[in-house]
Design a protein around this motif. Structure first.
Motif, short mmCIF file in Angstrom:
data_model
loop_
_atom_site.label_atom_id
_atom_site.label_comp_id
_atom_site.label_asym_id
_atom_site.label_seq_id
_atom_site.Cartn_x
_atom_site.Cartn_y
_atom_site.Cartn_z
N TRP A 281 0.43 -1.19 -0.23
CA TRP A 281 -0.31 -0.14 0.03
C TRP A 281 0.93 1.36 0.20
CZ3 TRP A 281 -2.95 -1.69 4.76
CH2 TRP A 281 -4.12 -3.09 4.15
N THR A 282 2.00 1.71 0.27
CA THR A 282 3.22 2.31 0.75
C THR A 282 3.29 2.64 -0.58
OG1 THR A 282 4.73 1.10 1.12
CG2 THR A 282 2.97 1.66 2.42
N LEU A 283 3.65 2.27 -2.11
CA LEU A 283 3.98 1.92 -3.04
C LEU A 283 2.50 2.04 -3.61
CD1 LEU A 283 5.77 -1.41 -3.71
CD2 LEU A 283 6.30 1.24 -3.05
N THR A 284 3.21 2.87 -5.21
CA THR A 284 2.02 3.56 -6.30
C THR A 284 1.54 2.26 -7.14
OG1 THR A 284 3.48 5.51 -6.80
CG2 THR A 284 1.81 4.78 -8.17
N GLY A 285 0.29 2.14 -7.14
CA GLY A 285 -0.46 1.28 -7.22
C GLY A 285 -0.96 -0.09 -6.38
N GLY A 286 -0.28 0.40 -5.12
CA GLY A 286 0.26 -1.44 -4.20
C GLY A 286 -0.83 -1.35 -4.05
N GLY A 287 -1.85 -0.40 -3.93
CA GLY A 287 -4.09 -1.00 -3.36
C GLY A 287 -4.39 -0.97 -4.49
N GLY A 288 -3.87 -1.15 -5.95
CA GLY A 288 -5.29 -1.89 -6.85
C GLY A 288 -5.91 -0.68 -7.49
N LYS A 289 -5.13 0.60 -7.05
CA LYS A 289 -5.53 1.10 -8.09
C LYS A 289 -5.66 1.30 -10.06
CE LYS A 289 -5.79 6.76 -9.08
NZ LYS A 289 -7.09 6.56 -9.26
N ASP A 290 -6.34 1.43 -10.70
CA ASP A 290 -6.93 1.26 -11.87
C ASP A 290 -6.80 -0.44 -12.60
OD1 ASP A 290 -7.17 4.07 -12.43
OD2 ASP A 290 -4.80 4.18 -12.56
N ILE A 291 -6.77 -1.50 -11.53
CA ILE A 291 -7.23 -2.60 -11.65
C ILE A 291 -7.99 -3.02 -11.33
CG2 ILE A 291 -6.07 -5.08 -10.81
CD1 ILE A 291 -3.89 -3.03 -12.45
N GLY A 292 -8.84 -3.61 -12.57
CA GLY A 292 -10.08 -4.24 -12.33
C GLY A 292 -9.51 -6.06 -12.41
N ILE A 293 -11.12 -6.12 -11.31
CA ILE A 293 -10.92 -7.85 -10.58
C ILE A 293 -12.63 -8.45 -10.69
CG2 ILE A 293 -10.62 -9.11 -8.88
CD1 ILE A 293 -8.89 -7.31 -7.83
N ILE A 294 -12.38 -9.06 -12.06
CA ILE A 294 -13.88 -10.19 -12.11
C ILE A 294 -14.09 -11.44 -11.37
CG2 ILE A 294 -14.95 -10.73 -13.29
CD1 ILE A 294 -14.73 -8.56 -15.52
N ASP A 295 -15.16 -11.89 -10.18
CA ASP A 295 -14.66 -12.84 -9.50
C ASP A 295 -15.59 -13.59 -9.98
OD1 ASP A 295 -14.44 -14.76 -7.38
OD2 ASP A 295 -15.76 -13.81 -6.22
N ILE A 296 -15.77 -15.13 -10.42
CA ILE A 296 -16.48 -16.39 -10.81
C ILE A 296 -17.26 -16.86 -9.87
CG2 ILE A 296 -16.15 -17.59 -12.91
CD1 ILE A 296 -15.38 -15.92 -14.28
N GLU A 297 -18.52 -16.82 -9.22
CA GLU A 297 -19.08 -18.01 -8.50
C GLU A 297 -20.51 -18.18 -8.90
OE1 GLU A 297 -18.33 -16.90 -4.11
OE2 GLU A 297 -16.52 -16.40 -4.78
N GLY A 298 -21.53 -17.62 -7.77
CA GLY A 298 -22.56 -17.56 -7.47
C GLY A 298 -23.45 -16.54 -7.39
N ALA A 299 -23.18 -16.02 -5.72
CA ALA A 299 -23.73 -14.76 -5.33
C ALA A 299 -22.62 -13.95 -4.88
CB ALA A 299 -24.68 -15.62 -4.56
N TRP A 300 -23.39 -12.83 -3.96
CA TRP A 300 -22.65 -11.74 -3.70
C TRP A 300 -24.02 -10.98 -2.51
CZ3 TRP A 300 -21.61 -13.47 -8.52
CH2 TRP A 300 -20.31 -13.58 -8.80
N ARG A 301 -23.05 -10.21 -1.49
CA ARG A 301 -24.14 -9.09 -1.38
C ARG A 301 -22.86 -8.47 -1.48
NH1 ARG A 301 -28.18 -8.33 1.91
NH2 ARG A 301 -28.26 -10.51 3.36
N PHE A 302 -23.47 -7.04 -2.95
CA PHE A 302 -22.51 -6.27 -2.55
C PHE A 302 -23.10 -4.82 -1.92
CE2 PHE A 302 -20.71 -8.70 -6.91
CZ PHE A 302 -19.78 -7.65 -6.85
N THR A 303 -24.12 -4.80 -1.43
CA THR A 303 -25.06 -3.95 -0.70
C THR A 303 -24.13 -3.95 0.53
OG1 THR A 303 -26.39 -5.34 0.20
CG2 THR A 303 -26.71 -3.27 -1.86
N HIS A 304 -23.10 -4.98 0.71
CA HIS A 304 -22.22 -4.87 2.10
C HIS A 304 -22.38 -3.86 2.42
CE1 HIS A 304 -19.75 -6.13 5.37
NE2 HIS A 304 -20.15 -7.03 5.21
N GLU A 305 -22.22 -2.81 4.21
CA GLU A 305 -21.51 -2.18 4.57
C GLU A 305 -20.52 -1.60 4.20
OE1 GLU A 305 -21.26 -1.56 8.35
OE2 GLU A 305 -20.89 -3.19 9.46
#
Length: 304
Positions: free
Chosen positions: A77-101
């Motif tokens: 996280w201390t490095l540029t981009g180390g937190g995943g900025k501008d990277i897309g991730i797609i999870d493949i499975e069955g269901a999610w709660r994207f409204t989680h707090e």
């Protein structure tokens, strides 16, 4: 190249046999249902009511810490981009709660497929996304890459696992990531589903899933694939045996000397002894439920 036919279970074998006799069909096989690779959760809800504000749980995320106990996420996280900025991730499975707090920031929701109504699928998907995409704030947990853009594709609603992988690859750019949180009953127990998930294997053993993964990695998309929780040695000669219905050209993809999908296959290891007051064995040792073999590239905490 691939077509997916859905029919009542009692008709599948007969249909595969009939279809395989058509001149335009190279192969026809029955795929067992994919499942999330999860261990049974023995945790019980706390008897008291939930607090009005969720506490900060990051002190319990030892996997964020420095190696060897963790994966050095906090340093990243201390490095540029180390937190995943501008990277897309797609999870493949069955269901999610994207409204989680704790999943409010940087989330793109479900972009294809139909979510399962099964609570097990939803809890698994939500937990997985939390591990890498949980918001950086003062409550709950913080994900490994909290600045990445997180989306999901469900295998249900006619999509199927290989169709979901193909759609994800087309929705991402080189350097982005597909996470496959699935495994499937293998030949050890005649492809039959089991509550203990023994004999379950990584999905790329099936031709359409292998080709979909290869399609993604050829485009420069990074594919991270669960190796499965079947307690199987994937170097076992059992996996060299071509099942009935598979193409005549099929070879065992668990042997990368045959062919390589390009995926990163991950197993389950033990966290450091004493994590959360428990001892699952020596730090980074294989957990007994995890598959293993030469195809595996990495491992991460499979408990706690």
């Amino acid at each position: 190249v691939y077509y997916r036919l859905q029919a009542p279970e009692e008709r599948l074998d007969e249909l595969a046999t009939r279809i395989s006799k058509l001149n335009v069909v190279e192969a026809a096989y029955v795929k067992p249902a994919a499942e999330p690779p999860q261990m049974l959760n023995d945790m019980l809800p706390a008897p008291e009511e939930a607090p009005p504000v969720t506490p900060d749980f990051t002190s319990r995320q030892g996997y964020l810490e420095a190696a060897p106990s963790g994966i050095d996420a906090r340093f990243a996280w201390t490095l540029t981009g180390g937190g995943g900025k501008d990277i897309g991730i797609i999870d493949i499975e069955g269901a999610w709660r994207f409204t989680h707090e704790d999943l409010v920031q940087n989330q793109g929701g479900v972009i294809a497929g139909t979510q399962s109504t099964d609570l097990g699928w939803r809890n698994h998907g939500t937990a997985v996304i939390g591990e890498f995409g949980g918001d950086r704030n003062n409550l709950g947990i913080t994900g490994i890459s909290p600045e990445s853009n997180v989306r999901a594709i469900s295998i249900f609603g006619g999509t199927g696992s290989s169709g979901a992988i193909r759609q994800a690859a087309d929705a991402l750019s080189p350097g982005d990531i597909i996470l496959i949180e699935l495994h499937r009953p293998g030949p050890r127990y005649s492809f039959q589903g089991r509550l203990d998930q023994l004999g379950y294997i990584a999905i790329e053993w099936w031709p359409d899933d292998f080709d979909a993964i290869r399609y993604a990695t050829t485009k420069g998309v990074i594919v991270v694939e669960a190796g499965g929780n079947g307690a199987e040695n994937l170097d076992d000669p059992l996996y060299n045996v071509r099942p009935g219905g598979f193409p005549a050209t099929w070879t065992n993809p668990f042997n990368r000397a045959n062919r390589d999908s390009g995926s990163i296959v991950v197993g389950a290891g033990a966290p450091p002894p004493g994590t959360h007051g428990r001892d699952w064995g020596p730090d980074r040792s294989r957990l007994d439920f995890s598959n293993y073999g030469s195809i595996f590239d990495a491992q991460c905490w499979g408990r706690e």
